[in-house]
Enzyme design. Sequence first.
Site, PDB file in Angstrom:
ATOM      1  N   HIS A 179      -9.693 -16.834 -13.820  1.00 37.74           N
ATOM      2  CA  HIS A 179      -9.971 -17.567 -12.579  1.00 37.74           C
ATOM      3  C   HIS A 179      -9.331 -18.932 -12.597  1.00 37.74           C
ATOM      4  O   HIS A 179      -8.864 -19.431 -11.575  1.00 37.74           O
ATOM      5  CB  HIS A 179     -11.487 -17.719 -12.413  1.00 37.74           C
ATOM      6  N   ARG A 280       2.760  -4.344  -3.586  1.00 41.07           N
ATOM      7  CA  ARG A 280       2.882  -3.236  -4.544  1.00 41.07           C
ATOM      8  C   ARG A 280       1.471  -2.943  -5.059  1.00 41.07           C
ATOM      9  O   ARG A 280       0.948  -3.676  -5.885  1.00 41.07           O
ATOM     10  CB  ARG A 280       3.803  -3.631  -5.695  1.00 41.07           C
ATOM     11  N   ARG A 316       2.044  -0.918   0.290  1.00 43.41           N
ATOM     12  CA  ARG A 316       2.704   0.312  -0.134  1.00 43.41           C
ATOM     13  C   ARG A 316       1.724   1.138  -0.952  1.00 43.41           C
ATOM     14  O   ARG A 316       1.045   0.616  -1.834  1.00 43.41           O
ATOM     15  CB  ARG A 316       3.926  -0.038  -0.993  1.00 43.41           C
ATOM     16  N   GLU A 414      14.583   4.494   0.228  1.00 45.20           N
ATOM     17  CA  GLU A 414      15.032   4.313  -1.158  1.00 45.20           C
ATOM     18  C   GLU A 414      15.920   5.459  -1.613  1.00 45.20           C
ATOM     19  O   GLU A 414      16.492   5.415  -2.697  1.00 45.20           O
ATOM     20  CB  GLU A 414      13.812   4.236  -2.090  1.00 45.20           C
ATOM     21  N   ASN A 435      16.496  -1.677  -4.625  1.00 41.84           N
ATOM     22  CA  ASN A 435      16.507  -1.446  -6.079  1.00 41.84           C
ATOM     23  C   ASN A 435      16.682   0.051  -6.362  1.00 41.84           C
ATOM     24  O   ASN A 435      17.497   0.458  -7.185  1.00 41.84           O
ATOM     25  CB  ASN A 435      15.198  -1.922  -6.725  1.00 41.84           C
ATOM     26  N   ASP A 436      15.899   0.860  -5.681  1.00 43.79           N
ATOM     27  CA  ASP A 436      16.011   2.302  -5.890  1.00 43.79           C
ATOM     28  C   ASP A 436      17.193   2.898  -5.134  1.00 43.79           C
ATOM     29  O   ASP A 436      17.875   3.788  -5.640  1.00 43.79           O
ATOM     30  CB  ASP A 436      14.705   2.992  -5.482  1.00 43.79           C
ATOM     31  N   ARG A 446      18.283   2.297 -12.792  1.00 40.01           N
ATOM     32  CA  ARG A 446      18.036   0.868 -12.596  1.00 40.01           C
ATOM     33  C   ARG A 446      17.639   0.176 -13.885  1.00 40.01           C
ATOM     34  O   ARG A 446      17.659  -1.043 -13.966  1.00 40.01           O
ATOM     35  CB  ARG A 446      16.979   0.644 -11.500  1.00 40.01           C
ATOM     36  N   CYS A 484      13.276  -4.971   1.363  1.00 44.95           N
ATOM     37  CA  CYS A 484      12.350  -5.634   0.430  1.00 44.95           C
ATOM     38  C   CYS A 484      12.766  -5.478  -1.019  1.00 44.95           C
ATOM     39  O   CYS A 484      12.011  -5.847  -1.926  1.00 44.95           O
ATOM     40  CB  CYS A 484      10.926  -5.124   0.640  1.00 44.95           C
TER      41      CYS A 484
HETATM   42  C1  PEP Z   1      12.897  -1.138  -4.295  1.00 42.00           C
HETATM   43  O1  PEP Z   1      13.057  -0.037  -4.833  1.00 42.00           O
HETATM   44  O2  PEP Z   1      13.814  -1.850  -3.860  1.00 42.00           O
HETATM   45  C2  PEP Z   1      11.535  -1.680  -4.162  1.00 42.00           C
HETATM   46  C3  PEP Z   1      11.305  -2.764  -3.458  1.00 42.00           C
HETATM   47  O3  PEP Z   1      10.552  -1.032  -4.833  1.00 42.00           O
HETATM   48  P1  PEP Z   1      10.287  -1.183  -6.404  1.00 42.00           P
HETATM   49  O4  PEP Z   1      11.210  -2.237  -6.936  1.00 42.00           O
HETATM   50  O5  PEP Z   1       8.849  -1.549  -6.530  1.00 42.00           O
HETATM   51  O6  PEP Z   1      10.601   0.188  -6.879  1.00 42.00           O
HETATM   52 MG    MG Z   2      11.407   1.274  -5.263  1.00 41.23          MG
END
Ligand code: PEP
Ligand code: MG
Length: 527
Positions: A179, A280, A316, A414, A435-436, A446, A484
């Site tokens: 906390h 997330r 999500r 993705e 990212n994916d 990745r 995102c």
């Molecule tokens: C992504 O894949 O770009 C994403 C935002 O999700 P994560 O990085 O949590 O897989």
């Molecule tokens: Mg992702």
Amino acid sequence: MAETRRRGLAAAPGLAAGPLALLPEPGAAAGAVRGPLPLGAALAAARLDLEALAAEAADDAAEILAFQVEMLADPALAEGARAAIDAGAPPAAAWTACMDAYIRGYGAAEDPYMAARAADLADIKARVLAALTGEGDAPLRLPPGAVVAAHDLTPSRFLAVAARSPAGIALAHGHPTSHVAILARARGIPLVTNLGERPEGGNALLDGAAGLLVLDPDPATVAAFARNAADETAKAARAAKLAGTLAWRGRPVVLTVNVDDPAAVADAVLKTADGVGLLRSEFLFMGRDALPGEDEQAQAYADLLNRLNGKPLVVRTLDVGGDKPLPGLTLPAETNPFLGLRGIRLSLAYPETLRPQLRALLRAAAGGDLRVMLPMVSVPDEVEAVRALMAEALADLEARGIPARPPPLGIMVETPAAALALDRFDIAFASIGSNDLVQYTLAASRDAPGPVARLADPYHPAVTRLIEATVAAGRAKGIDVSLCGDLASDPKGALHLLRLGIRRLSVAPAALDRVRLAVHDDREETA
Ligand code: PEP
Ligand code: MG
């Protein structure tokens, strides 16, 4: 004196410089001195003090103090002490032994949240002990602008220290999920925990984001810190002025943040962002033995919605598998986990996990602008399967008279399949997870090192074409398309995305200011 560097855990970001001030060890937590009182009266006195503190405190602190008041009000808390006193033990010793047992139990818990609650119990113990013995703390004397060093802090002692405007706080123990750390982040007070031993004196520089304490720094280190601090201050001041007015080439730009753990994001960030573009929800599931229940989830979503004050929250659904294994749920031995049972595929394979999450989301959506986003979607059937489960959950909640609302349902883009066939999906919005998307487009994992990592280029023309296809399909459908993934958190990436037609970017909290400034500085067309 030679410079020494001590590494701890980063608990609240920010840079602090000042003389090190040692916090006197508490004989009791700060509070009124009275007593000695019998146990029942001492418990009531401590409760009154905490209620009075809670009434004056800001939201987050009030919540923590209310938690302590609740614990104090529980008759079971002092049962052991009462029995010992009845058997002839001195009240202070009986109370101390009873509370020490609780504190040890919580402190040894594997769940960091439970372990962090030990500090709350230590706070309660000290307050009641002060009333039992009639010995309170001397008033806290700290020079403003000091870097305060202590073994550990309880939440109420933290609030007393915070009221004296410290530059930063260095703790020998503590934890980033406590906390105290939550309060420090919300107040923008740099905090480093787990330094091992309490630093004992000298001049100090503290880097809360790096978990670093420098004692008796060399002139060159002081100069480097001062430059960093000046840069950060200037950037934050410029960025704060831009809040709410972001536009690029005459069009509004929506800048939201990605939240991995609501406890780790400062209120100041939520205030300047246009909402949360990606929560997330894995934070609710990771690092614990049992899955979170519907009530716990509903409360967590509602709490973040409250902190957002009417701004949107995109949650999500659980996204585990691939690089995010969850023991007990994800398969241990998939030959190719990134192409296996992950994201929405896993949730649909285990509806007993997805159902409580959907019910919690439906309930939280009744209280604010909450939207639900599905991860790792490849085909429209996945969305339809979730919609059917949602309809079932809604009907059941309504039948029980529990307030609920069906939230807008969107997907993460993705997979190339989702990007290229977005027109086939019945969805309210889409958010590109670069990212994916990059790893699936270039067939380059990745988390791979070396030459494979170099292939995972978010600026590769194939990725750009998929982003353009998604933007075009979104326009044709009349739905919002955001991005995102980490690409948006890099100022160069953010500008690249604006040029591709994306007008909604969701970034890491630490990148909010720098992306805002980059967009603002590039807002006009240059010849
Ligand atoms: C992504 O894949 O770009 C994403 C935002 O999700 P994560 O990085 O949590 O897989
Ligand atoms: Mg992702």
